[in-house]
Design an enzyme around this catalytic site. Structure first.
Site, PDB file in Angstrom:
ATOM      1  N   HIS A 130     102.337 131.488  96.961  1.00 32.05           N
ATOM      2  CA  HIS A 130     101.291 132.276  97.601  1.00 32.05           C
ATOM      3  C   HIS A 130     100.404 131.303  98.371  1.00 32.05           C
ATOM      4  CE1 HIS A 130     102.332 136.031  95.713  1.00 32.05           C
ATOM      5  NE2 HIS A 130     102.276 135.485  94.500  1.00 32.05           N
ATOM      6  N   CYS A 158     102.119 133.115 102.595  1.00 38.74           N
ATOM      7  CA  CYS A 158     101.178 133.840 103.448  1.00 38.74           C
ATOM      8  C   CYS A 158     100.212 132.852 104.097  1.00 38.74           C
ATOM      9  CB  CYS A 158     100.390 134.858 102.633  1.00 38.74           C
ATOM     10  SG  CYS A 158     101.397 136.217 102.004  1.00 38.74           S
TER      11      CYS A 158
END
Length: 242
Positions: A89, A132
């Site tokens: 992430h 991301c």
């Protein structure tokens, strides 16, 4: 046999060892194992010595890359190329370790630059980042334009600190990256398919990856989304993996 055209660049020598390091946070990232399997297959096909580490903390991201750099500089045989795959992430410029702490991408990138890793000086260094880079979601546009990238080549007696590097991001700045719970991420799966089945210089292959991803319709929470990778290059020559 035709003579090379004026724009045909010299290619990197790929006859030496090829090394790869993959650092992947699998926690709360369903589909990661599918991506790891695909990457392992790709590195076997492309004759890379591959090391994978699952669920590093933020500090371990840094430590594992430092170990990788030291191992490269300690080798006696010639080295041609290094790949680093980072999957977690993230936010713009940051990756989240298994411990929820953040590590700066620039700190990871600089470990293998021409100043800090002598064995990779003037050798291609490829970073693949599946993470991301923000919260924005792209619904797509009816008509789009091509991103234009210019690469300059220079061959003085010294080289800049940051040349011979390729950064491949799964999405553009500010946007989220998509991953399927079973099928893995569109980005990694597409990249592996193109890199193992197609031949050509790496930037040409990445154009094909971008084309395929741009055509794909991803559905998230019932809504169609678009996503495309972003490529940042300071390569001075053509890089052929096959």
């Amino acid at each position: 046999m035709t003579s090379p055209g004026p724009l045909e660049k010299e290619a990197y020598d790929m006859s030496g060892a090829r090394l790869a390091l993959t650092l992947c946070v699998t926690k709360a990232r369903e589909g990661s194992e599918t991506d790891l399997d695909a990457l392992e297959y790709m590195f076997q096909q492309l004759r890379f010595e591959s090391t994978m580490k699952r669920d590093p903390t933020a500090q371990q991201f840094q430590e594992e890359l430092e170990k990788f750099q030291q191992a490269i500089d300690c080798r006696e045989d010639p080295i041609s190329c290094a790949f680093v795959v980072l999957m977690a992430h993230g936010e713009e410029g940051l990756l989240k370790g298994e411990d929820e702490q953040m590590v700066k991408l620039e700190n990871l990138f600089e470990l293998l630059n021409n100043r800090n890793c002598r064995a990779l000086r003037a050798k291609p260094k490829v970073y693949i980042v599946q993470a991301c880079r923000g919260e924005q979601k792209d619904p797509g546009e009816t008509v789009g334009g091509d991103e234009i990238m210019t690469i300059t080549q220079d061959s003085p007696q010294t080289i800049p600190t940051y040349t011979d590097t390729l950064h491949i991001y799964s999405t553009v700045e500010g946007y989220i990256a998509y991953r399927h719970d079973q099928k893995g991420s569109c980005f990694i799966q597409t990249l592996v398919d193109v890199f193992t089945k197609k031949k050509g210089p790496i930037l040409q292959l990445l154009t094909e990856v971008t084309r395929r991803m741009a055509e794909a319709e991803l559905v998230q929470e019932g809504k169609a989304r678009k996503v495309n990778p972003e490529i940042q290059s300071t390569l001075r020559k053509q890089l052929y993996l096959q």
